[in-house]
Design a protein around this motif. Structure first.
Motif, PDB file in Angstrom:
ATOM      1  N   MET A  46       0.814  -1.212   0.000  1.00  0.00           N
ATOM      2  CA  MET A  46       0.000   0.000   0.000  1.00  0.00           C
ATOM      3  C   MET A  46       0.850   1.265   0.000  1.00  0.00           C
ATOM      4  SD  MET A  46      -3.216   0.741  -0.256  1.00  0.00           S
ATOM      5  CE  MET A  46      -2.981   2.220  -1.246  1.00  0.00           C
ATOM      6  N   PRO A  47       1.785   1.436   0.939  1.00  0.00           N
ATOM      7  CA  PRO A  47       2.627   2.635   0.881  1.00  0.00           C
ATOM      8  C   PRO A  47       3.545   2.665  -0.333  1.00  0.00           C
ATOM      9  CG  PRO A  47       3.395   1.150   2.616  1.00  0.00           C
ATOM     10  CD  PRO A  47       2.080   0.633   2.148  1.00  0.00           C
ATOM     11  N   VAL A  48       3.962   1.500  -0.797  1.00  0.00           N
ATOM     12  CA  VAL A  48       4.807   1.449  -1.992  1.00  0.00           C
ATOM     13  C   VAL A  48       4.036   1.975  -3.199  1.00  0.00           C
ATOM     14  CG1 VAL A  48       6.004  -0.098  -3.600  1.00  0.00           C
ATOM     15  CG2 VAL A  48       6.245  -0.436  -1.134  1.00  0.00           C
ATOM     16  N   ALA A  49       2.774   1.558  -3.331  1.00  0.00           N
ATOM     17  CA  ALA A  49       1.943   2.036  -4.434  1.00  0.00           C
ATOM     18  C   ALA A  49       1.696   3.538  -4.324  1.00  0.00           C
ATOM     19  CB  ALA A  49       0.611   1.289  -4.448  1.00  0.00           C
ATOM     20  N   ALA A  50       1.467   4.018  -3.101  1.00  0.00           N
ATOM     21  CA  ALA A  50       1.227   5.448  -2.894  1.00  0.00           C
ATOM     22  C   ALA A  50       2.440   6.262  -3.321  1.00  0.00           C
ATOM     23  CB  ALA A  50       0.897   5.716  -1.429  1.00  0.00           C
ATOM     24  N   ALA A  52       4.836   5.282  -5.451  1.00  0.00           N
ATOM     25  CA  ALA A  52       5.021   5.126  -6.894  1.00  0.00           C
ATOM     26  C   ALA A  52       4.079   6.021  -7.682  1.00  0.00           C
ATOM     27  CB  ALA A  52       4.814   3.665  -7.292  1.00  0.00           C
ATOM     28  N   GLY A  53       2.840   6.142  -7.208  1.00  0.00           N
ATOM     29  CA  GLY A  53       1.843   6.880  -7.968  1.00  0.00           C
ATOM     30  C   GLY A  53       1.720   8.342  -7.634  1.00  0.00           C
ATOM     31  N   GLU A  54       2.051   8.716  -6.389  1.00  0.00           N
ATOM     32  CA  GLU A  54       1.766  10.075  -5.949  1.00  0.00           C
ATOM     33  C   GLU A  54       2.995  10.914  -5.620  1.00  0.00           C
ATOM     34  OE1 GLU A  54      -1.696  11.442  -5.440  1.00  0.00           O
ATOM     35  OE2 GLU A  54      -1.656   9.897  -6.993  1.00  0.00           O
ATOM     36  N   ASP A  55       4.103  10.281  -5.221  1.00  0.00           N
ATOM     37  CA  ASP A  55       5.212  11.099  -4.707  1.00  0.00           C
ATOM     38  C   ASP A  55       6.472  10.243  -4.580  1.00  0.00           C
ATOM     39  OD1 ASP A  55       6.868  12.883  -3.441  1.00  0.00           O
ATOM     40  OD2 ASP A  55       5.653  13.093  -1.635  1.00  0.00           O
ATOM     41  N   GLN A  56       7.177  10.055  -5.693  1.00  0.00           N
ATOM     42  CA  GLN A  56       8.308   9.133  -5.679  1.00  0.00           C
ATOM     43  C   GLN A  56       9.505   9.651  -4.887  1.00  0.00           C
ATOM     44  OE1 GLN A  56       9.305   7.326  -9.425  1.00  0.00           O
ATOM     45  NE2 GLN A  56       7.185   6.829  -9.905  1.00  0.00           N
ATOM     46  N   SER A  57       9.521  10.930  -4.557  1.00  0.00           N
ATOM     47  CA  SER A  57      10.618  11.462  -3.739  1.00  0.00           C
ATOM     48  C   SER A  57      10.199  11.651  -2.289  1.00  0.00           C
ATOM     49  CB  SER A  57      11.100  12.803  -4.321  1.00  0.00           C
ATOM     50  OG  SER A  57      10.070  13.771  -4.289  1.00  0.00           O
ATOM     51  N   PHE A  58       9.130  10.993  -1.880  1.00  0.00           N
ATOM     52  CA  PHE A  58       8.564  11.174  -0.541  1.00  0.00           C
ATOM     53  C   PHE A  58       9.592  11.018   0.569  1.00  0.00           C
ATOM     54  CE2 PHE A  58       6.406   9.148   3.192  1.00  0.00           C
ATOM     55  CZ  PHE A  58       5.730  10.277   3.631  1.00  0.00           C
ATOM     56  N   MET A  59      10.428  10.012   0.499  1.00  0.00           N
ATOM     57  CA  MET A  59      11.378   9.737   1.575  1.00  0.00           C
ATOM     58  C   MET A  59      12.562  10.706   1.570  1.00  0.00           C
ATOM     59  SD  MET A  59       9.983   7.367   3.293  1.00  0.00           S
ATOM     60  CE  MET A  59      11.318   6.987   4.426  1.00  0.00           C
ATOM     61  N   GLU A  60      12.750  11.442   0.484  1.00  0.00           N
ATOM     62  CA  GLU A  60      13.902  12.339   0.376  1.00  0.00           C
ATOM     63  C   GLU A  60      13.576  13.797   0.690  1.00  0.00           C
ATOM     64  OE1 GLU A  60      13.464   9.869  -2.294  1.00  0.00           O
ATOM     65  OE2 GLU A  60      14.705   8.751  -0.858  1.00  0.00           O
ATOM     66  N   HIS A  61      12.360  14.264   0.361  1.00  0.00           N
ATOM     67  CA  HIS A  61      12.063  15.682   0.536  1.00  0.00           C
ATOM     68  C   HIS A  61      11.607  15.993   1.966  1.00  0.00           C
ATOM     69  CE1 HIS A  61       7.753  15.001   0.592  1.00  0.00           C
ATOM     70  NE2 HIS A  61       7.768  14.436  -0.594  1.00  0.00           N
ATOM     71  N   ASN A  62      11.525  17.277   2.263  1.00  0.00           N
ATOM     72  CA  ASN A  62      11.084  17.738   3.585  1.00  0.00           C
ATOM     73  C   ASN A  62       9.662  18.275   3.547  1.00  0.00           C
ATOM     74  OD1 ASN A  62      13.538  17.218   5.029  1.00  0.00           O
ATOM     75  ND2 ASN A  62      14.450  18.975   3.992  1.00  0.00           N
ATOM     76  N   GLY A  63       8.866  17.721   2.665  1.00  0.00           N
ATOM     77  CA  GLY A  63       7.471  18.132   2.570  1.00  0.00           C
ATOM     78  C   GLY A  63       7.104  18.731   1.239  1.00  0.00           C
ATOM     79  N   HIS A 199      10.540  -0.694  -8.402  1.00  0.00           N
ATOM     80  CA  HIS A 199      11.734   0.105  -8.149  1.00  0.00           C
ATOM     81  C   HIS A 199      11.638   0.905  -6.850  1.00  0.00           C
ATOM     82  CE1 HIS A 199      12.951  -0.877 -12.224  1.00  0.00           C
ATOM     83  NE2 HIS A 199      11.770  -0.455 -12.659  1.00  0.00           N
ATOM     84  N   ILE A 200      10.522   0.725  -6.110  1.00  0.00           N
ATOM     85  CA  ILE A 200      10.319   1.432  -4.845  1.00  0.00           C
ATOM     86  C   ILE A 200      10.619   0.475  -3.694  1.00  0.00           C
ATOM     87  CG2 ILE A 200       8.710   2.734  -3.411  1.00  0.00           C
ATOM     88  CD1 ILE A 200       9.285   4.104  -6.057  1.00  0.00           C
ATOM     89  N   PRO A 201      11.525   0.823  -2.788  1.00  0.00           N
ATOM     90  CA  PRO A 201      11.834  -0.064  -1.651  1.00  0.00           C
ATOM     91  C   PRO A 201      10.617  -0.249  -0.740  1.00  0.00           C
ATOM     92  CG  PRO A 201      13.504   1.646  -1.889  1.00  0.00           C
ATOM     93  CD  PRO A 201      12.360   2.040  -2.779  1.00  0.00           C
ATOM     94  N   VAL A 202      10.592  -1.351  -0.034  1.00  0.00           N
ATOM     95  CA  VAL A 202       9.542  -1.580   0.963  1.00  0.00           C
ATOM     96  C   VAL A 202       9.596  -0.456   1.989  1.00  0.00           C
ATOM     97  CG1 VAL A 202       8.743  -3.104   2.813  1.00  0.00           C
ATOM     98  CG2 VAL A 202       9.536  -4.075   0.653  1.00  0.00           C
ATOM     99  N   PHE A 203       8.441   0.068   2.350  1.00  0.00           N
ATOM    100  CA  PHE A 203       8.397   1.187   3.284  1.00  0.00           C
ATOM    101  C   PHE A 203       8.883   0.742   4.657  1.00  0.00           C
ATOM    102  CE2 PHE A 203       6.371   4.507   5.874  1.00  0.00           C
ATOM    103  CZ  PHE A 203       6.723   5.628   5.140  1.00  0.00           C
TER     104      PHE A 203
END
Length: 210
Positions: A46-50, A52-63, A199-203
């Motif tokens: 579920m978080p992997v799909a989110a 991939a589809g909505e915000d592929q830089s989620f873990m890198e950005h500060n918001g 290509h998205i790591p497990v959350f």
């Protein structure tokens, strides 16, 4: 409220209230399907799909994804109004939990304010947990567990990779695009997301998201 929601589930959002009012005004019975489930008890897809589809830089950005924001501003300038956003998952979560759906600059300013707060106070794991539990996923359906039950006759823990991809494929307009009765366009989008998810790591689990 930002501090409180760091520790307790978000059971109700402004959008849920607005949708109930809309249902009443159109003669429908107000309906809310929403079941809070801790992120670590959901399907890992579920978080992997989110992401991939909505915000592929989620873990890198500060918001904020400033590259996407720049593109959005350029597009909006061409149209003369806000017609496209560059919203991250953090921004969408801030909007869903604390604000109302609108395309005004006031709303966007408040969204930025709450985005900074939740990034500082919540962290990535909590932001994702609130996001997948509160986002609209169908008519009167909010969150992964509710859509799993309503559209797939299962629960959030047992959603498959393809089901998660299909759910996220509908998110641009979940009341128009249904994961229960997907169009050919939705199925194409589902396949595309499935490829990107590889290509998205497990959350990461809670406490390991830094």
């Amino acid at each position: 409220m930002v501090v409180i929601y760091r520790f307790i589930p978000v059971y109700f959002t402004p959008l849920m209230f607005i949708r109930c009012i809309e249902q009443v005004t159109t003669g429908e019975t107000p309906t809310i399907h929403h079941h809070w489930v801790p992120l670590d008890e959901m399907s890992i897809y579920m978080p992997v799909a989110a992401i991939a589809g909505e915000d592929q830089s989620f873990m890198e950005h500060n918001g904020f994804n400033f590259r996407s924001i720049k593109k959005a501003l350029e597009k909006n300038k061409e149209k003369g109004k806000i017609v496209r956003g560059g919203s991250t998952i953090s921004q969408q979560t801030a909007k869903n939990v604390f604000l109302w759906p609108d395309r005004s600059w006031l709303r966007k300013g408040l969204e930025s304010y709450f985005t900074v707060l939740i990034e500082l106070v919540w962290g990535k794991h909590r932001i994702m947990e609130v996001y997948v539990n509160s986002i609209e996923m169908g008519n009167g359906i909010y969150g992964a567990d509710a859509v799993a039950k309503q559209h797939f006759n299962t629960d959030a823990a047992h959603l498959t990779r393809s089901q998660c991809a299909l759910i996220v494929a509908t998110l641009p307009n979940p009341r128009r695009f249904s994961s229960a009765y997907p169009s050919e366009y939705m199925l194409k989008r589902q396949r595309q997301l499935g490829r990107e998810m590889k290509h998205i790591p497990v959350f990461p689990k809670e406490g390991n998201d830094k």
